[in-house]
Motif scaffolding. Structure first.
Motif, PDB file in Angstrom:
ATOM      1  N   ASN A   1      49.280  59.154 -24.565  1.00  0.00           N
ATOM      2  CA  ASN A   1      50.272  57.857 -25.007  1.00  0.00           C
ATOM      3  C   ASN A   1      51.350  58.012 -25.721  1.00  0.00           C
ATOM      4  O   ASN A   1      52.559  57.852 -25.326  1.00  0.00           O
TER       5      ASN A   1
ATOM      6  N   ASN B   1      69.294  51.433 -27.747  1.00  0.00           N
ATOM      7  CA  ASN B   1      69.601  51.066 -26.022  1.00  0.00           C
ATOM      8  C   ASN B   1      70.919  50.795 -25.980  1.00  0.00           C
ATOM      9  O   ASN B   1      71.564  51.259 -25.232  1.00  0.00           O
TER      10      ASN B   1
ATOM     11  N   PRO C   1      67.154  64.653 -22.700  1.00  0.00           N
ATOM     12  CA  PRO C   1      67.057  64.818 -21.391  1.00  0.00           C
ATOM     13  C   PRO C   1      66.820  63.404 -20.595  1.00  0.00           C
ATOM     14  O   PRO C   1      67.202  63.318 -19.269  1.00  0.00           O
ATOM     15  N   LYS C   2      66.154  62.267 -21.358  1.00  0.00           N
ATOM     16  CA  LYS C   2      66.076  61.083 -20.688  1.00  0.00           C
ATOM     17  C   LYS C   2      67.303  60.542 -19.885  1.00  0.00           C
ATOM     18  O   LYS C   2      67.382  60.042 -18.791  1.00  0.00           O
ATOM     19  N   TYR C   3      68.547  60.495 -20.745  1.00  0.00           N
ATOM     20  CA  TYR C   3      69.808  59.983 -20.295  1.00  0.00           C
ATOM     21  C   TYR C   3      70.815  61.242 -20.022  1.00  0.00           C
ATOM     22  O   TYR C   3      71.987  60.966 -19.918  1.00  0.00           O
ATOM     23  N   GLU C   4      70.402  62.539 -19.592  1.00  0.00           N
ATOM     24  CA  GLU C   4      70.899  63.640 -19.375  1.00  0.00           C
ATOM     25  C   GLU C   4      72.015  63.684 -20.296  1.00  0.00           C
ATOM     26  O   GLU C   4      73.512  63.682 -20.025  1.00  0.00           O
TER      27      GLU C   4
ATOM     28  N   GLY D   1      57.273  44.566 -28.990  1.00  0.00           N
ATOM     29  CA  GLY D   1      57.819  45.226 -27.733  1.00  0.00           C
ATOM     30  C   GLY D   1      58.845  46.360 -28.419  1.00  0.00           C
ATOM     31  O   GLY D   1      59.430  47.107 -27.659  1.00  0.00           O
TER      32      GLY D   1
ATOM     33  N   ASP E   1      53.710  60.144 -23.534  1.00  0.00           N
ATOM     34  CA  ASP E   1      54.426  59.066 -22.716  1.00  0.00           C
ATOM     35  C   ASP E   1      55.562  58.375 -23.298  1.00  0.00           C
ATOM     36  O   ASP E   1      56.601  58.338 -22.791  1.00  0.00           O
ATOM     37  N   LEU E   2      55.290  58.070 -24.380  1.00  0.00           N
ATOM     38  CA  LEU E   2      56.407  57.289 -25.375  1.00  0.00           C
ATOM     39  C   LEU E   2      57.415  58.168 -25.662  1.00  0.00           C
ATOM     40  O   LEU E   2      58.143  57.586 -26.693  1.00  0.00           O
TER      41      LEU E   2
ATOM     42  N   ARG F   1      50.551  49.739 -31.137  1.00  0.00           N
ATOM     43  CA  ARG F   1      49.577  49.297 -29.974  1.00  0.00           C
ATOM     44  C   ARG F   1      49.077  50.391 -29.108  1.00  0.00           C
ATOM     45  O   ARG F   1      48.055  50.253 -28.807  1.00  0.00           O
ATOM     46  N   ALA F   2      49.723  51.620 -29.406  1.00  0.00           N
ATOM     47  CA  ALA F   2      49.303  52.788 -28.659  1.00  0.00           C
ATOM     48  C   ALA F   2      48.081  53.336 -29.603  1.00  0.00           C
ATOM     49  O   ALA F   2      47.245  53.855 -28.978  1.00  0.00           O
TER      50      ALA F   2
ATOM     51  N   ASP G   1      56.407  48.789 -32.731  1.00  0.00           N
ATOM     52  CA  ASP G   1      55.331  47.743 -32.392  1.00  0.00           C
ATOM     53  C   ASP G   1      54.651  48.384 -31.258  1.00  0.00           C
ATOM     54  O   ASP G   1      53.413  48.364 -31.056  1.00  0.00           O
ATOM     55  N   VAL G   2      55.265  49.129 -30.401  1.00  0.00           N
ATOM     56  CA  VAL G   2      54.740  49.741 -29.112  1.00  0.00           C
ATOM     57  C   VAL G   2      53.675  51.119 -29.597  1.00  0.00           C
ATOM     58  O   VAL G   2      52.750  51.316 -29.191  1.00  0.00           O
TER      59      VAL G   2
END
Lengths: 503, 323
Positions: free
Chosen positions: B285, B194, B216-219, B48, B288-289, B56-57, B52-53
Motif C-alpha cells: 500500500n 496538487n 515521474p508521476k507528472y513527467e 483524505g 502504491d501511495l 488509514r493504510a 490521513d491516507v
C-alpha cells in the motif's frame, strides 16, 4: 465497441453491481445528513477498498461520490438544510416548494436534474478529458481571480428584496472568510485571542446555522404560523415532459456551467451551483418566480452541482491533479488499486477506465432508482409532528457541524449563526449572499494575492492581452454587474406595481 | 400504527447517523494493561489528505499488532494546529495517539503562538520519510541547478518558486536554497501540493520542491535532491551536500503521544508501529501511495524531530517569519 463490451463484462460481476447499489444508497444518506459530505462518506469506506478488487472498489467510490452530491439536495428541499454546501442554492427554491406541499414534485425535479447533469458531465469526461485538462492548466491565479469576480456577481442575483442589503450580506460573508490564517503568510487574523478562531469560520456550521437552526427558531417563535401543508407520501413525482421542455435552456446551460467549473481545479460544486442559479435567474423563462418555489431554480442548482462530478474528474484522471478534497480521496482509491492517474492513464489503463466510465453512468442512473424507492420514506418525514421534526433537525444539524472538523467550537458557531439567521430574517437581510461570500472568499483572496505577487503588485497587469481568458471573464463580470444594476434601477422605477413582470 | 412507523423511520435515520459517526466516536478506557481499549489515531488534517491516507493504510495492521481496535479521528484546521493542540491536551494514557506530518509539530510552533510545542509530546516513531526533490517542467529553460542559480543571480526576485503554503516543507526548501546559494526566488504559496504542481505544469511558477515521486508521476525534471545521498532514480541530480551546503530535508510522518505518557506505552506503540511497517500488505500500500516506510527507534526519532524543529526555526528566523 469491443472495449465497451469487455468493460460491461467486467462490471457485470455481483461484487461490482452490489458496490454500485450499496454505494448509491449509502452516499445518498450520508449526503443528506447535514455536515457529512462526500469526503467523509468516501473516507469511511476507504479501508474496505484496500482489500477489494479494482473494479468493485472503483465503482463503490464513484457511486458514493455522485450520490453524496445528490443526497444534499434532499435535506435542502425537505428541511431547509443543505446536506452539503453544494446544495445551498437548491434550498432557495426547493424549500419554498415543500412549504407549498409540493415536496414530492421538488424531489422529482432535483433527482432528474441531477441525473441529467451527471450524465452530461460523464459524456464530456469520456469524450474530451485530455483536451479539457490542458484548458485547466491554462487557468492560473489571474484567470481564477477573474472567474471568482464573475461568480461574485451572483450575490446580486440571489439578493431578493434589497440589493443593498444583499451586497452588505455578501461583504459580511467575505469578511468572515478572512478570519483565521492568512493564506500567504500564515499569520493569524481576527482571532481575538480565541485559539479555535485561528482555524477560521468553517462553512458548514455557518450554513447549517443560518438555514436550518434559523428556520427552526423562527417556526418555534411563530407558534400560530401557517403549518407546512401535508405532502402526500407519494414519494417521487416525475414532472411532465412539457414542463421540462419549457425549462430546457436552463437545463443545458447549467449542465455546461457545472461541467466547466468542475474542470477548473479548486473552484468546486458550490461555486458552480451559485453561478448556474444566478444565470438562470438572469435569463430563465420563469425568472420572476425564483425564490418562491420555481422548479427552474432547482434545475439550475441540481444540474450544475452534479455536472461538477464528471468535470472534476477531468483534471483528476487526465493530469493526476485533484481539484478538491473529494477528488483527492477518489484519486487515492484509484492509486491503491494500481491505477496511476496522469497523462498516460487513458493509454495505460484503457480497460479499467472504460469500466470506470460505465460505472459512472450506472451510478447516475442508479440515483433514479434510489430516489424512487426512498423518497416515499423521506417525504414521510414531513408528516411528523412539528416538535419531533424540529428536534430531529436540531440534533442532525449539531451533530453534522461537530463532524466537519471534530471540534465542539463549531457547534457554538452553529448556534451563533442560527441566532444571527433569525435576526437577519427579521430585518430582511438575505442570507444566501453570506454563504456565497464565505464560499468564494478564501479562493477570491488567495487568487488575488497570488496574482499580485506574480505581477509585482500591479493590478493593471491583470487586464492585458497576455491573459486573454481573464480579460474575457472580467468583461463578462462587468456586463453581469451592469445588468444587475440596470434591473434594480428599472425595478425601483416600477415600484408602484411590484407584481409587474420585468422586461 | 402510523406513529409507530414514523418512529421506525426516525430510528433508522439515527442508526445511519450513528453508523456514519462510528469512526469519529471517542473511546472509554478501562484500567487494565495497555492496550485494553480502542486506540484513537488523531490526525490533525482532514480526511483524505496525505497524512490521513497514510494513517488509514497502517490502521488495520496496527490494530492487529496492538490486539485492539484502532480508529481514526480527524480534527482539522489552522494548518494542523487545532488537532495537534487537542492531542497535546489528551490524557497521557496511550489511547490518543497523534499521527502527523512535520508542519504542526516542527514548523508551526515557530510561526504563531500555540498552546503546545514539540516539547509537549513524547515521540513514538517515524512512519515514513520521503526524499524531497526540486523539480521543473520538461520545457523549463533550466537543465541543471547551476543554471537556475546563475539565472536567479542575474534576475533577483524574478524567478518564481511555488510552495504548498506558508511554513510547509516546500516553502522551507525555497528559504534554504535562497540562503545557501545567496539568491532571491519569488515565493508564491498555493493551497497544497496538487495546486502547486498544477501551476508548475501550467507555467505560473518555474520550480517546486516536493516529494521526489511526483517527478515521474507528472513527467517533471529533477534539478536538486534534498536527501543525504543521491537518489537511486536520479544518479545525476546533485544533492545539497554536493553543492557544498550541509542541508537535508524530507517529508515525514511521525507518531507522538502526550509528554506524560508512561515509557512502556510508548515502547509498546513503537514496537507495534515498526512491525506494521514491515507487513507486506502495508509495504505494498505504501508503495502504491508513493510513501517510503521508515521505522525508527524512539531515540532516533526523538533526535530526528528535534533536528527538524531547530532547522526550520533557523530558516524561518532568517526569513523574518518567526513570531
Amino acid at each position: 465497441m469491443e472495449n465497451i463490451l469487455s468493460a460491461a463484462q467486467q462490471l457485470m460481476s455481483p461484487a461490482a453491481l452490489a458496490a454500485i447499489v450499496l454505494g448509491t444508497v449509502y452516499g445518498t444518506i450520508v449526503g443528506a445528513l447535514p455536515g457529512l459530505g462526500s469526503v467523509i462518506a468516501i473516507t469511511i469506506v476507504l479501508p474496505f477498498t484496500y482489500s477489494m478488487d479494482a473494479i468493485p472498489s472503483i465503482a463503490l467510490v464513484l457511486a458514493i461520490y455522485c450520490s453524496s452530491v445528490y443526497g444534499g439536495s434532499l435535506s435542502a428541499i425537505l428541511i431547509n438544510t443543505p446536506g452539503t454546501p453544494q446544495s445551498a442554492a437548491t434550498l432557495l427554491d426547493g424549500y419554498p416548494m415543500t412549504r407549498k406541499g409540493r415536496a414530492a414534485e421538488a424531489i422529482g425535479w432535483a433527482t432528474i436534474s441531477s441525473v441529467i447533469g451527471g450524465l452530461f458531465s460523464v459524456a464530456v469526461l469520456i469524450i474530451a478529458a485530455p483536451q479539457l485538462a490542458r484548458v485547466a492548466l491554462r487557468f492560473g491565479p489571474i484567470e481564477t481571480f477573474a472567474l471568482i469576480c464573475m461568480a461574485l456577481t451572483c450575490i446580486a442575483g440571489v439578493s431578493r428584496g434589497s440589493i443593498l442589503k444583499g451586497l452588505l450580506a455578501g461583504i459580511l460573508g467575505l469578511f468572515l472568510a478572512t478570519v483565521g490564517a492568512d493564506p500567504m503568510t500564515g499569520a493569524i487574523r481576527f482571532d481575538f485571542g480565541v485559539f479555535n478562531l485561528s482555524a477560521g469560520v468553517s462553512l458548514i456550521p455557518v450554513l447549517v446555522g443560518l438555514f436550518a437552526l434559523a428556520e427552526v427558531f423562527c417556526r418555534a417563535a411563530e407558534r400560530a404560523g401557517t403549518p407546512i401543508p401535508k405532502t402526500e407520501s407519494s414519494g417521487f413525482v416525475v414532472p411532465p415532459f412539457r414542463e421540462w421542455w419549457l425549462r430546457k435552456r436552463t437545463l443545458i446551460k447549467s449542465a455546461a456551467i457545472g461541467t466547466f467549473v468542475g474542470i477548473l481545479p479548486g473552484t468546486g460544486a458550490s461555486t458552480a451551483s451559485f453561478i448556474a442559479y444566478s444565470e438562470a435567474k438572469r435569463s430563465g423563462r420563469f425568472r420572476d418566480k425564483f425564490g418562491t418555489g420555481e422548479p427552474e431554480g432547482l434545475i439550475a442548482s441540481e444540474t450544475s452541482n452534479n455536472a461538477v462530478t464528471g468535470g472534476a474528474l477531468v483534471p483528476t484522471l487526465a493530469l493526476g491533479i485533484p481539484g478538491d478534497p473529494v477528488t483527492a480521496v477518489v484519486m487515492s482509491t484509484l492509486i491503491i488499486q494500481g491505477i496511476q492517474p496522469g497523462v498516460r492513464l487513458f493509454a495505460d489503463n484503457a480497460d479499467l477506465m472504460n469500466a470506470a466510465f460505465l460505472a459512472l453512468i450506472l451510478c447516475n442512473l442508479m440515483l433514479l432508482v434510489v430516489a424512487a424507492a426512498g423518497s416515499r420514506l423521506l417525504t414521510r418525514v414531513l408528516s411528523m409532528p412539528e416538535p419531533v421534526l424540529f428536534t430531529m433537525v436540531v440534533v442532525l444539524s449539531l451533530v453534522g457541524s461537530y463532524g466537519v472538523n471534530g471540534n465542539m467550537f463549531d457547534v457554538l458557531v452553529t448556534f451563533i449563526a442560527g441566532i444571527a439567521g433569525v435576526a437577519f430574517r427579521y430585518i430582511g437581510v438575505p442570507v444566501a449572499p453570506i454563504v456565497i461570500g464565505l464560499v468564494l472568499g478564501p479562493i477570491f483572496e488567495e487568487s488575488l494575492r497570488q496574482s499580485l505577487i506574480l505581477t509585482d503588485g500591479s493590478f493593471g497587469a491583470f487586464f492585458t492581452l497576455s491573459h486573454p481568458i481573464a480579460l474575457g471573464l472580467f468583461a463578462l463580470a462587468a456586463l453581469l454587474m451592469a445588468f444587475a444594476i440596470a434591473t434594480e434601477i428599472r425595478g425601483m422605477q416600477r415600484k408602484p406595481a411590484p407584481d409587474a413582470p420585468e422586461i | 400504527m402510523k406513529i409507530h412507523r414514523m418512529l421506525c423511520a426516525t430510528r433508522r435515520e439515527f442508526a445511519a447517523a450513528t453508523l456514519a459517526f462510528g469512526a469519529l466516536a471517542m473511546p472509554l478506557h478501562a484500567q487494565d494493561a495497555y492496550p485494553s481499549d480502542t486506540v484513537t489515531l488523531l490526525i490533525p488534517w482532514a480526511a483524505g489528505g496525505a497524512t490521513d491516507v497514510a494513517a488509514r493504510a497502517i490502521q488495520p495492521t496496527l490494530a492487529e499488532q496492538l490486539g485492539t481496535d484502532v480508529i481514526i479521528k480527524n480534527v482539522s484546521g489552522a494548518a494542523g494546529t487545532i488537532g495537534t493542540a487537542e492531542a497535546a491536551r489528551a490524557r497521557p494514557d496511550g489511547y490518543t495517539v497523534l499521527v502527523t506530518s512535520a508542519g504542526p509539530v516542527a514548523v508551526q510552533p515557530h510561526l504563531r503562538k500555540l498552546p503546545y510545542d514539540l516539547d509537549s509530546f513524547k515521540p513514538v516513531g517515524r512512519v515514513s520519510l520521503t526524499p524531497m526533490l526540486t523539480m521543473v517542467p520538461q520545457d523549463s529553460p533550466y537543465n541543471t541547478i547551476e543554471e537556475l542559480i546563475a539565472a536567479a543571480k542575474e534576475n533577483p526576485g524574478q524567478i518564481t518558486a511555488g510552495s504548498s503554503g506558508a511554513g510547509t516543507l516546500p516553502h522551507l526548501a525555497i528559504l534554504a536554497l535562497n540562503k545557501a546559494a545567496g539568491i532571491e526566488l519569488k515565493h508564491i504559496p498555493f493551497q497544497g501540493s496538487n495546486a502547486a504542481i498544477k501551476e508548475l505544469l501550467g507555467g505560473t511558477v518555474a520550480l517546486f520542491s516536493d516529494q521526489s515521486q511526483s517527478a515521474p508521476k507528472y513527467e517533471l525534471n529533477g534539478l536538486l535532491a534534498w536527501s543525504g545521498e543521491r537518489l537511486e532514480e536520479y544518479p545525476d541530480v546533485p544533492t545539497m551536500k554536493d553543492l557544498g551546503y550541509d542541508i537535508e530535508m524530507g517529508n515525514w510522518i511521525g507518531v507522538f503521544v502526550p509528554l506524560d505518557t508512561p515509557e512502556e506505552i510508548a515502547t509498546a506503540l513503537n514496537e507495534a508501529l515498526n512491525n506494521t511497517l514491515n507487513d507486506p500488505e502495508v509495504l505494498q500500500n505504501f508503495a502504491d501511495l508513493l510513501l517510503a516506510p521508515s521505522p525508527t527507534s524512539i531515540e532516533e526519532f526523538d533526535a530526528f524531530a528535534r533536528a527538524n524543529y531547530e532547522f526550520s526555526r533557523e530558516m524561518l528566523q532568517d526569513a523574518g517569519l518567526v513570531q
